[in-house]
Write a protein that holds these residues in place. Sequence first.
Motif, PDB file in Angstrom:
ATOM      1  N   SER A 143       0.904  -1.228   0.029  1.00 49.91           N
ATOM      2  CA  SER A 143       0.015  -0.019   0.012  1.00 49.91           C
ATOM      3  C   SER A 143       0.789   1.249   0.008  1.00 49.91           C
ATOM      4  O   SER A 143       1.894   1.322   0.604  1.00 49.91           O
ATOM      5  CB  SER A 143      -0.804  -0.043   1.117  1.00 49.91           C
ATOM      6  N   VAL A 144       0.408   2.106  -0.470  1.00 47.34           N
ATOM      7  CA  VAL A 144       1.131   3.569  -0.803  1.00 47.34           C
ATOM      8  C   VAL A 144       1.218   3.953   0.831  1.00 47.34           C
ATOM      9  O   VAL A 144       2.439   4.854   1.120  1.00 47.34           O
ATOM     10  CB  VAL A 144       0.147   4.619  -1.339  1.00 47.34           C
ATOM     11  N   SER A 145       0.699   3.728   1.718  1.00 48.72           N
ATOM     12  CA  SER A 145       0.715   4.049   3.198  1.00 48.72           C
ATOM     13  C   SER A 145       1.918   3.503   3.957  1.00 48.72           C
ATOM     14  O   SER A 145       2.291   3.757   4.756  1.00 48.72           O
ATOM     15  CB  SER A 145      -0.526   4.153   3.903  1.00 48.72           C
ATOM     16  N   ASP A 146       2.348   2.211   3.224  1.00 49.57           N
ATOM     17  CA  ASP A 146       3.620   1.552   3.620  1.00 49.57           C
ATOM     18  C   ASP A 146       4.686   2.354   3.653  1.00 49.57           C
ATOM     19  O   ASP A 146       5.783   2.093   4.512  1.00 49.57           O
ATOM     20  CB  ASP A 146       3.645   0.178   2.864  1.00 49.57           C
ATOM     21  N   ALA A 147       4.943   3.359   3.029  1.00 50.39           N
ATOM     22  CA  ALA A 147       6.119   4.049   2.608  1.00 50.39           C
ATOM     23  C   ALA A 147       5.834   5.207   3.519  1.00 50.39           C
ATOM     24  O   ALA A 147       4.978   5.731   3.856  1.00 50.39           O
ATOM     25  CB  ALA A 147       6.009   4.833   1.030  1.00 50.39           C
ATOM     26  N   PRO A 148       7.308   5.714   4.229  1.00 50.26           N
ATOM     27  CA  PRO A 148       7.428   6.758   5.182  1.00 50.26           C
ATOM     28  C   PRO A 148       6.534   7.994   4.663  1.00 50.26           C
ATOM     29  O   PRO A 148       6.830   8.310   3.263  1.00 50.26           O
ATOM     30  CB  PRO A 148       8.739   7.074   5.288  1.00 50.26           C
ATOM     31  N   ALA A 149       5.759   8.903   5.460  1.00 48.93           N
ATOM     32  CA  ALA A 149       5.243   9.917   4.992  1.00 48.93           C
ATOM     33  C   ALA A 149       5.978  10.894   4.374  1.00 48.93           C
ATOM     34  O   ALA A 149       5.669  11.673   3.329  1.00 48.93           O
ATOM     35  CB  ALA A 149       4.489  10.464   6.149  1.00 48.93           C
ATOM     36  N   ASP A 150       7.160  11.180   5.079  1.00 53.86           N
ATOM     37  CA  ASP A 150       8.205  12.047   4.549  1.00 53.86           C
ATOM     38  C   ASP A 150       8.567  11.882   2.915  1.00 53.86           C
ATOM     39  O   ASP A 150       8.723  12.766   2.251  1.00 53.86           O
ATOM     40  CB  ASP A 150       9.156  12.814   5.223  1.00 53.86           C
ATOM     41  N   PHE A 151       9.085  10.576   3.082  1.00 56.98           N
ATOM     42  CA  PHE A 151       9.555  10.021   1.443  1.00 56.98           C
ATOM     43  C   PHE A 151       8.627  10.120   0.623  1.00 56.98           C
ATOM     44  O   PHE A 151       8.649  10.686  -0.763  1.00 56.98           O
ATOM     45  CB  PHE A 151       9.885   8.559   1.790  1.00 56.98           C
TER      46      PHE A 151
END
Length: 211
Positions: A143-151
């Motif tokens: 999921s896109v939410s798996d990536a760190p928010a700042d990244f």
Amino acid sequence: MYQPPHFREDRLEVQHALIKSHPLGLLVTCGTSGLIANPLPFALDETASPYGTLRAHLSRANPQWRDFDPAQEVLVVFQGTETYITPSWYEAKREHGKVVPTWNYAIVQAYGHMRVMDDPQWLLHQVAAMTSAQEAVRQEPWSVSDAPADFLAAQLKGIVGVEIEITRIEGKWKVSQNKPETDRRGVAQGLRGSGDEASLRMADLVDNRGA
């Protein structure tokens, strides 16, 4: 697109199904530098407009989103299953030999006016929708939410969105409908003998649409 009547496919649900199964579309625009074409993965919103709305994103460094004429239509080409057809599969080859090779294919061309979308929330929704559609078949979907928010925020700054409300759409399924039944059977049998996935899909199309 050249459209002999027996190859036309005007059913919107069938056209949409091809877009969803082959979402990598070729976006063709015309601007000050002439024609520009780029392959982009598109998400289709079937309910946003009568013929559907296409959404995609491209690199901010890509000049296509800047160099296009908003007054002109753009074209997006979605290529479905396609295969070479050898005349050796035709019964007509054995009967009289008056046969030539051809190419079978299914294709959809969608037209509309393109809008540039540079809102971070719009971009996040588009990327998430495109990703979810492709990851759904995986046992452990990413999921896109798996990536760190700042990244993720930094990545979104490097892309620009495009939205195309489809104003006209054409489908063409050229799958041996213009051949006699004996030749169609030979084509389907030959394709199944090839064994690869594209040939097997085309064999099913030849069988299903031959009549």
